[in-house]
Write an enzyme that holds these catalytic residues in place. Structure first.
Site, PDB file in Angstrom:
ATOM      1  N   LYS A  53       9.097  -2.057  -7.805  1.00  0.00           N
ATOM      2  CA  LYS A  53       8.002  -2.264  -8.760  1.00  0.00           C
ATOM      3  C   LYS A  53       8.467  -1.952 -10.185  1.00  0.00           C
ATOM      4  O   LYS A  53       8.118  -2.667 -11.127  1.00  0.00           O
ATOM      5  CB  LYS A  53       6.805  -1.358  -8.390  1.00  0.00           C
ATOM      6  CG  LYS A  53       6.086  -1.845  -7.127  1.00  0.00           C
ATOM      7  CD  LYS A  53       4.834  -1.051  -6.844  1.00  0.00           C
ATOM      8  CE  LYS A  53       5.018  -0.034  -5.776  1.00  0.00           C
ATOM      9  NZ  LYS A  53       3.785   0.475  -5.160  1.00  0.00           N
ATOM     10  N   GLN A  97       2.463   6.907  -5.925  1.00  0.00           N
ATOM     11  CA  GLN A  97       2.940   6.217  -4.729  1.00  0.00           C
ATOM     12  C   GLN A  97       2.498   6.963  -3.470  1.00  0.00           C
ATOM     13  O   GLN A  97       2.687   8.170  -3.357  1.00  0.00           O
ATOM     14  CB  GLN A  97       4.468   6.093  -4.774  1.00  0.00           C
ATOM     15  CG  GLN A  97       5.076   5.362  -3.601  1.00  0.00           C
ATOM     16  CD  GLN A  97       4.623   3.894  -3.497  1.00  0.00           C
ATOM     17  OE1 GLN A  97       4.513   3.184  -4.500  1.00  0.00           O
ATOM     18  NE2 GLN A  97       4.329   3.449  -2.290  1.00  0.00           N
ATOM     19  N   ASP A 120      -4.004   0.926 -10.125  1.00  0.00           N
ATOM     20  CA  ASP A 120      -4.003   0.695  -8.676  1.00  0.00           C
ATOM     21  C   ASP A 120      -5.417   0.424  -8.152  1.00  0.00           C
ATOM     22  O   ASP A 120      -5.596  -0.043  -7.027  1.00  0.00           O
ATOM     23  CB  ASP A 120      -3.486   1.975  -7.995  1.00  0.00           C
ATOM     24  CG  ASP A 120      -2.294   1.719  -7.125  1.00  0.00           C
ATOM     25  OD1 ASP A 120      -1.944   0.538  -6.926  1.00  0.00           O
ATOM     26  OD2 ASP A 120      -1.714   2.701  -6.630  1.00  0.00           O
TER      27      ASP A 120
END
Ligand code: NAP
Length: 294
Positions: A53, A97, A120
């Site tokens: 990413k 994460q 997110d």
């Protein structure tokens, strides 16, 4: 007959092109969108996801970096790091994460990220906005990426029956809500199935759009699929593979080779939902920069 392939890499490349152009417009105003990944611990899969990413982010011109914290990080230390990033004007997006170590409560950690930097889409405020249909929130990247696959793949949705298998918090549940929205590109009639669903195959065979988001390798077979249906495979499952140097390989929730002979359109896996999740993350980050620098 073989299904049309919904090529997530190609769709993602189109979105990355638009994202790069938006980054350039931000930079003309003296703003470089900034994204920080927080990784706690050394889980090899998390390391690989974050570096992929981060690399993509840099390719579209986003200033990205990863904050790596040890597995033993106390909750208070992590919350202080998040507070510092929330207050940093150069940081527009923050991604924590998963999975976090079991000592760190997910809900407390995700709720600490400023909703304006929650690219997110996991913060309760953004989840609430999704539920209300308020477009000012950030949508979670995987469900939003799946809507984009349907849009760019020109899959009709209005009045169609979508069956989502899996009611997880980051994919199935928000996706079911999005598909049922009264809005272009959605307007589906939605069934949300899970591990307690009875007669699953009888339900999935009614689906015009079938989404596998359950995390069970090659679970969905031709007997689950109505001929001509669109099939979206979200799953990322590790299966042992002694022939592979890593000792395992990653497979989806859909038995691609057999299902593609029944479906009308299908996402490959890898190369379907995964790249779109990253594309939507970067697009959300640029939107955060646009909003925060207005
Ligand atoms: P999760 O939170 O564990 O949810 C799994 C869901 O599947 C649960 O609702 C569970 O039912 C249901 N389920 C499990 N076994 C089932 C069965 N035999 N029949 C019907 N339903 C069943 O998982 P998640 O976080 O949503 O992730 C799902 C998959 O997507 C995983 O493989 C994950 O790695 C993958 N994923 C991929 C991406 C991407 O970018 N490609 C992003 C996120 C996740 P219950 O609720 O009854 O337990």
């Amino acid at each position: 007959m073989s299904a049309r392939i919904l090529d997530g890499e190609a769709f993602a490349a189109r979105i990355h092109g638009e994202t790069s152009a938006r980054v350039a417009r931000c930079q003309q105003r003296g703003v470089t969108p900034g994204l920080v990944f927080i990784r706690v611990g050394e889980d090899p899969a998390s390391r690989a996801y974050v570096s992929r990413k981060e690399k993509r982010a840099q390719e579209v011109g986003i200033a990205s970096r990863t904050l790596v914290l040890p597995e033993s990080t106390p909750l208070n230390t992590l919350l202080k790091e998040i507070d510092a990033l929330n207050a940093d004007p150069k940081v527009h997006g923050i991604l924590i994460q998963s999975p976090l170590p079991t000592t760190l409560p997910n809900d407390v950690v995700y709720a600490r990220v400023s909703p304006a930097k929650d690219v997110d889409g996991f913060h309760p405020v953004n989840f609430g906005k999704l539920l209300l249909g308020d477009p000012s929130g950030f949508l979670p990247c995987t469900p939003a990426g799946i809507l984009e696959i349907l849009r760019l793949g020109e899959i009709p949705t209005a009045g169609k029956h979508a069956v989502v298998v899996g009611r997880g918090q980051i994919v199935g549940r928000p996706l079911a809500l999005l598909l049922a929205r009264k809005a272009p590109g959605t307007d589906c009639t939605v069934t949300l199935a899970h591990s307690r669903t009875t007669n699953l195959a009888a339900l999935t065979r009614q689906a015009d759009i079938l989404v596998g988001a359950l995390g069970r390798p090659h679970f969905l077979k031709p007997e689950h699929v109505k001929p001509g249906a669109t099939v979206v495979d979200v799953g990322v499952n590790r299966v042992n593979d002694p022939a592979n140097p890593r000792g395992y390989r990653l497979v989806g929730d859909v038995d691609f080779d057999s299902v593609k002979t029944v479906a009308g359109a299908i996402t490959p896996n890898p190369g379907g939902v995964g790249p779109m999740t990253i594309a939507l993350l970067l697009s959300n980050t640029v939107r955060a920069a646009e909003d925060l620098s207005r």
